[in-house]
Design a protein around this motif. Structure first.
Motif, short mmCIF file in Angstrom:
data_model
loop_
_atom_site.label_atom_id
_atom_site.label_comp_id
_atom_site.label_asym_id
_atom_site.label_seq_id
_atom_site.Cartn_x
_atom_site.Cartn_y
_atom_site.Cartn_z
N GLU A 152 0.83 -1.20 0.00
CA GLU A 152 0.00 0.00 0.00
C GLU A 152 0.86 1.25 0.00
OE1 GLU A 152 -3.25 2.37 2.81
OE2 GLU A 152 -2.95 0.20 3.08
N GLN A 153 1.83 1.32 0.90
CA GLN A 153 2.67 2.51 0.99
C GLN A 153 3.57 2.66 -0.23
OE1 GLN A 153 2.37 4.79 3.49
NE2 GLN A 153 3.75 6.08 2.29
N LYS A 179 -5.50 -0.32 -2.27
CA LYS A 179 -5.66 0.71 -1.23
C LYS A 179 -4.69 1.87 -1.45
CE LYS A 179 -7.46 -2.24 2.48
NZ LYS A 179 -7.19 -2.82 3.82
N GLY A 180 -3.48 1.53 -1.89
CA GLY A 180 -2.50 2.58 -2.16
C GLY A 180 -2.94 3.48 -3.30
N ARG A 228 -5.90 5.63 -2.13
CA ARG A 228 -5.42 6.72 -1.26
C ARG A 228 -4.84 7.86 -2.06
NH1 ARG A 228 -0.46 5.34 2.58
NH2 ARG A 228 0.27 7.44 3.09
N TYR A 283 1.49 3.88 -3.18
CA TYR A 283 1.15 5.29 -2.91
C TYR A 283 2.35 6.19 -3.19
CZ TYR A 283 0.25 9.51 -0.17
OH TYR A 283 0.12 10.81 0.24
N ASN A 284 3.52 5.82 -2.68
CA ASN A 284 4.72 6.62 -2.90
C ASN A 284 5.09 6.67 -4.38
OD1 ASN A 284 4.96 7.06 -0.15
ND2 ASN A 284 6.46 5.44 0.17
N GLN A 333 -3.91 -4.63 -1.04
CA GLN A 333 -3.05 -3.58 -0.50
C GLN A 333 -2.65 -2.56 -1.57
OE1 GLN A 333 -2.73 -6.89 -0.13
NE2 GLN A 333 -1.61 -7.42 1.75
N THR A 334 -2.30 -3.06 -2.79
CA THR A 334 -1.93 -2.12 -3.84
C THR A 334 -3.13 -1.27 -4.24
OG1 THR A 334 -2.34 -3.82 -5.52
CG2 THR A 334 -0.08 -3.57 -4.74
#
Length: 247
Positions: free
Chosen positions: A210-211, A238-239, A242, A214-215, A235-236
């Motif tokens: 996720e992080q 969600k990133g 976001r 996002y980054n 998770q991806t």
């Protein structure tokens, strides 16, 4: 080869109810198919023509895929004459690597008409690949560009820490073949394309998917390489969500 051309291949795999991190093919059937319960899973499996499945007594799921093209004839690519047959999916990879406490690699692949594949022939192909492979000793910062439709590739076993980043691209396009968003008029001015950097961010084995995604979006990435076997779609996603929510 004639039978591969005619019938394609089918793959057999037993998936556990819970992730088996000790196995390279140990994704649970929930994660592999992106479902929350068995009813939803069966609905998804029943919608695939030619696919067969059965529940095993210990709770695992045995799946035999629908017939899938196994080889592809490459004639030309961007004015380069190729004219050869290439493997189009994972016949050898499944035969060599689909093994754990639930799966027998020698039963992992068959012809699309359900005839068994000759084990000696598959072993001979694997031996040929091993003998003819080109091994390269990686150095920090090395980059390889490989045409995945023409060249098989893999990584040997290794010891110690190593981090590998992978990016995937579609076919290279001649400038008079490029269309805005894939449709409409042909254009020959690349500056007219909104995405000026086509580099792709790979999502395989991310520590914090996720992080990381996002980054990556914040850093300018707009294309992501993902697959069901990566096990991190939620998770991806969600990133990405976001980053979109933050504009």
């Amino acid at each position: 080869m004639d039978k591969l051309k005619t019938y394609g291949a089918r793959y057999k795999r037993v998936l556990p109810e819970e992730d088996d991190k000790a196995s390279p093919i140990g994704r649970s059937f929930y994660n592999a198919y992106g479902v929350n319960d068995k009813i939803e899973l069966e609905k998804k499996l029943n919608a695939i023509p030619g696919l067969e499945y059965q529940w095993l007594p210990e709770g695992s799921l045995e799946v035999i895929t629908e017939p899938i093209p196994a080889v592809r004839f490459i004639d030309q690519q961007h004015n380069h004459g190729i004219y050869q047959w290439t493997f189009h999916n994972s016949v050898i990879a499944a035969f060599l690597g689909w093994k754990d406490c639930r799966n027998d690699r020698k039963k992992a692949v068959r012809f699309g008409n359900n005839d068994p594949m000759d084990e000696e022939i598959l072993e001979s192909i694997a031996k040929f690949m091993e003998e003819k492979k080109i091994s390269y000793k990686w150095k920090k910062g090395d980059i390889f560009a490989i045409n995945n439709r023409l060249v098989m590739h893999s990584r040997n076993s290794f010891t110690g820490a190593r981090r590998v980043y992978a990016s995937m691209f579609g076919d290279a396009m001649m400038k008079n073949e490029v269309k805005r968003d894939g449709v409409g008029e042909l254009i020959d001015d690349f500056s007219a394309l909104e995405v000026t950097d086509p580099i792709t961010f790979g999502c395989w084995r991310l520590d914090d998917p996720e992080q990381a995604v996002y980054n990556a979006i914040k850093a300018g990435y707009r294309r992501f390489d993902s697959a069901c076997d990566y096990g991190n779609e939620i998770q991806t996603g969600k990133g990405i969500r976001r980053a979109i929510d933050e504009g």
